[in-house]
Design a protein around this motif. Structure first.
Motif, PDB file in Angstrom:
ATOM      1  N   MET A   1      57.483  13.924  25.987  1.00 47.62           N
ATOM      2  CA  MET A   1      57.426  15.091  25.103  1.00 47.62           C
ATOM      3  C   MET A   1      55.973  15.348  24.696  1.00 47.62           C
ATOM      4  N   THR A   2      55.624  16.604  24.650  1.00 41.85           N
ATOM      5  CA  THR A   2      54.330  17.037  24.160  1.00 41.85           C
ATOM      6  C   THR A   2      54.534  17.609  22.767  1.00 41.85           C
ATOM      7  N   ARG A   3      53.720  17.192  21.828  1.00 41.34           N
ATOM      8  CA  ARG A   3      53.860  17.624  20.437  1.00 41.34           C
ATOM      9  C   ARG A   3      52.696  18.553  20.088  1.00 41.34           C
ATOM     10  N   ARG A   4      53.050  19.708  19.509  1.00 36.67           N
ATOM     11  CA  ARG A   4      52.034  20.694  19.115  1.00 36.67           C
ATOM     12  C   ARG A   4      52.337  21.256  17.734  1.00 36.67           C
ATOM     13  N   VAL A   5      51.284  21.632  17.034  1.00 41.46           N
ATOM     14  CA  VAL A   5      51.433  22.385  15.794  1.00 41.46           C
ATOM     15  C   VAL A   5      51.669  23.832  16.197  1.00 41.46           C
ATOM     16  N   MET A   6      52.776  24.415  15.704  1.00 37.83           N
ATOM     17  CA  MET A   6      53.160  25.751  16.125  1.00 37.83           C
ATOM     18  C   MET A   6      53.577  26.606  14.938  1.00 37.83           C
ATOM     19  N   PHE A   7      53.537  27.916  15.151  1.00 31.61           N
ATOM     20  CA  PHE A   7      54.149  28.891  14.251  1.00 31.61           C
ATOM     21  C   PHE A   7      55.533  29.166  14.829  1.00 31.61           C
ATOM     22  N   VAL A   8      56.576  29.037  13.990  1.00 32.54           N
ATOM     23  CA  VAL A   8      57.957  29.255  14.409  1.00 32.54           C
ATOM     24  C   VAL A   8      58.588  30.243  13.446  1.00 32.54           C
ATOM     25  N   GLN A   9      59.261  31.266  13.983  1.00 33.16           N
ATOM     26  CA  GLN A   9      59.928  32.245  13.129  1.00 33.16           C
ATOM     27  C   GLN A   9      61.326  32.539  13.641  1.00 33.16           C
ATOM     28  N   LEU A  10      62.286  32.526  12.705  1.00 24.50           N
ATOM     29  CA  LEU A  10      63.658  32.916  13.014  1.00 24.50           C
ATOM     30  C   LEU A  10      63.709  34.433  13.118  1.00 24.50           C
ATOM     31  N   LYS A  11      64.239  34.945  14.220  1.00 29.18           N
ATOM     32  CA  LYS A  11      64.300  36.385  14.435  1.00 29.18           C
ATOM     33  C   LYS A  11      65.698  36.953  14.182  1.00 29.18           C
ATOM     34  N   THR A  12      66.734  36.184  14.495  1.00 27.69           N
ATOM     35  CA  THR A  12      68.113  36.655  14.391  1.00 27.69           C
ATOM     36  C   THR A  12      68.474  36.944  12.936  1.00 27.69           C
ATOM     37  N   GLY A  13      69.037  38.149  12.712  1.00 29.54           N
ATOM     38  CA  GLY A  13      69.539  38.502  11.390  1.00 29.54           C
ATOM     39  C   GLY A  13      68.508  39.065  10.432  1.00 29.54           C
ATOM     40  N   PHE A  14      67.294  39.326  10.906  1.00 28.38           N
ATOM     41  CA  PHE A  14      66.233  39.837  10.042  1.00 28.38           C
ATOM     42  C   PHE A  14      65.556  41.015  10.708  1.00 28.38           C
ATOM     43  N   ASP A  15      65.032  41.924   9.879  1.00 26.55           N
ATOM     44  CA  ASP A  15      64.220  43.009  10.409  1.00 26.55           C
ATOM     45  C   ASP A  15      62.973  42.404  11.054  1.00 26.55           C
ATOM     46  N   THR A  16      62.254  43.200  11.789  1.00 25.25           N
ATOM     47  CA  THR A  16      61.080  42.739  12.511  1.00 25.25           C
ATOM     48  C   THR A  16      60.156  41.916  11.626  1.00 25.25           C
ATOM     49  N   ASP A  17      59.928  40.698  12.039  1.00 25.31           N
ATOM     50  CA  ASP A  17      58.995  39.768  11.393  1.00 25.31           C
ATOM     51  C   ASP A  17      59.258  39.561   9.910  1.00 25.31           C
ATOM     52  N   ARG A  18      60.503  39.521   9.510  1.00 24.96           N
ATOM     53  CA  ARG A  18      60.829  39.249   8.113  1.00 24.96           C
ATOM     54  C   ARG A  18      61.682  37.994   7.953  1.00 24.96           C
ATOM     55  N   GLY A  19      61.960  37.301   9.054  1.00 22.70           N
ATOM     56  CA  GLY A  19      62.728  36.068   8.990  1.00 22.70           C
ATOM     57  C   GLY A  19      61.874  34.922   8.476  1.00 22.70           C
ATOM     58  N   PRO A  20      62.508  33.827   8.057  1.00 23.30           N
ATOM     59  CA  PRO A  20      61.750  32.675   7.588  1.00 23.30           C
ATOM     60  C   PRO A  20      60.883  32.123   8.714  1.00 23.30           C
ATOM     61  N   SER A  21      59.761  31.555   8.331  1.00 25.65           N
ATOM     62  CA  SER A  21      58.837  31.027   9.337  1.00 25.65           C
ATOM     63  C   SER A  21      58.190  29.753   8.826  1.00 25.65           C
ATOM     64  N   TRP A  22      57.717  28.968   9.777  1.00 24.11           N
ATOM     65  CA  TRP A  22      57.142  27.671   9.475  1.00 24.11           C
ATOM     66  C   TRP A  22      55.920  27.426  10.338  1.00 24.11           C
ATOM     67  N   ILE A  23      54.994  26.631   9.800  1.00 24.76           N
ATOM     68  CA  ILE A  23      53.964  25.969  10.587  1.00 24.76           C
ATOM     69  C   ILE A  23      54.443  24.518  10.629  1.00 24.76           C
ATOM     70  N   CYS A  24      54.696  24.018  11.831  1.00 24.78           N
ATOM     71  CA  CYS A  24      55.333  22.704  11.925  1.00 24.78           C
ATOM     72  C   CYS A  24      55.031  22.075  13.285  1.00 24.78           C
ATOM     73  N   TRP A  25      55.394  20.804  13.387  1.00 23.20           N
ATOM     74  CA  TRP A  25      55.325  20.126  14.674  1.00 23.20           C
ATOM     75  C   TRP A  25      56.496  20.580  15.527  1.00 23.20           C
ATOM     76  N   VAL A  26      56.218  20.878  16.785  1.00 30.19           N
ATOM     77  CA  VAL A  26      57.253  21.219  17.759  1.00 30.19           C
ATOM     78  C   VAL A  26      57.033  20.310  18.966  1.00 30.19           C
ATOM     79  N   ASP A  27      58.121  19.697  19.423  1.00 30.31           N
ATOM     80  CA  ASP A  27      58.073  18.839  20.605  1.00 30.31           C
ATOM     81  C   ASP A  27      58.613  19.611  21.803  1.00 30.31           C
ATOM     82  N   PHE A  28      57.848  19.614  22.902  1.00 26.83           N
ATOM     83  CA  PHE A  28      58.234  20.309  24.128  1.00 26.83           C
ATOM     84  C   PHE A  28      58.494  19.291  25.234  1.00 26.83           C
TER      85      PHE A  28
END
Length: 108
Positions: A1-28
């Motif tokens: 797994m490769t681990r990166r600091v990423m911007f993640v945003q939930l898109k489902t159920g929200f108007d454009t770019d209004r869903g909750p978002s995080w700066i977090c570790w993401v493993d790929f």
């Protein structure tokens, strides 16, 4: 797994770019087609896939947008506010904002 600091945003159920978002570790995984964050497993959508997301949660079918964070903090294109920064990434993110390399992307 490769681990990166990423911007993640939930898109489902929200108007454009209004869903909750995080700066977090993401493993790929090695192929970059599977990502894991906050206990979720996400799969990459094919180009031209569903809506505004580039990953889908395999358990809930929710769409997410993942990208590298922006130093100018303009991650949310239209929405107000800012992403929640996870506690375990605070130091790395602050160093990135101060001009350091993005953790997981030191070589490009």
């Amino acid at each position: 797994m490769t681990r990166r600091v990423m911007f993640v945003q939930l898109k489902t159920g929200f108007d454009t770019d209004r869903g909750p978002s995080w700066i977090c570790w993401v493993d790929f995984n090695r192929s970059w087609k599977t990502a894991r964050f906050h206990g979720r497993e996400l799969r990459r959508l094919p180009p031209g896939g569903a809506g505004d997301g580039n990953f889908i949660d395999v358990g809930t079918d929710e769409l997410f947008w993942l990208s590298g964070p922006k130093r100018d903090r303009s991650d949310l294109r239209y929405g107000p506010g800012s992403p929640e920064v996870d506690d375990d990434v605070q130091d790395e993110y602050r160093a990135f904002l101060d001009g350091g390399p993005l953790p997981g992307r030191e070589q490009g």
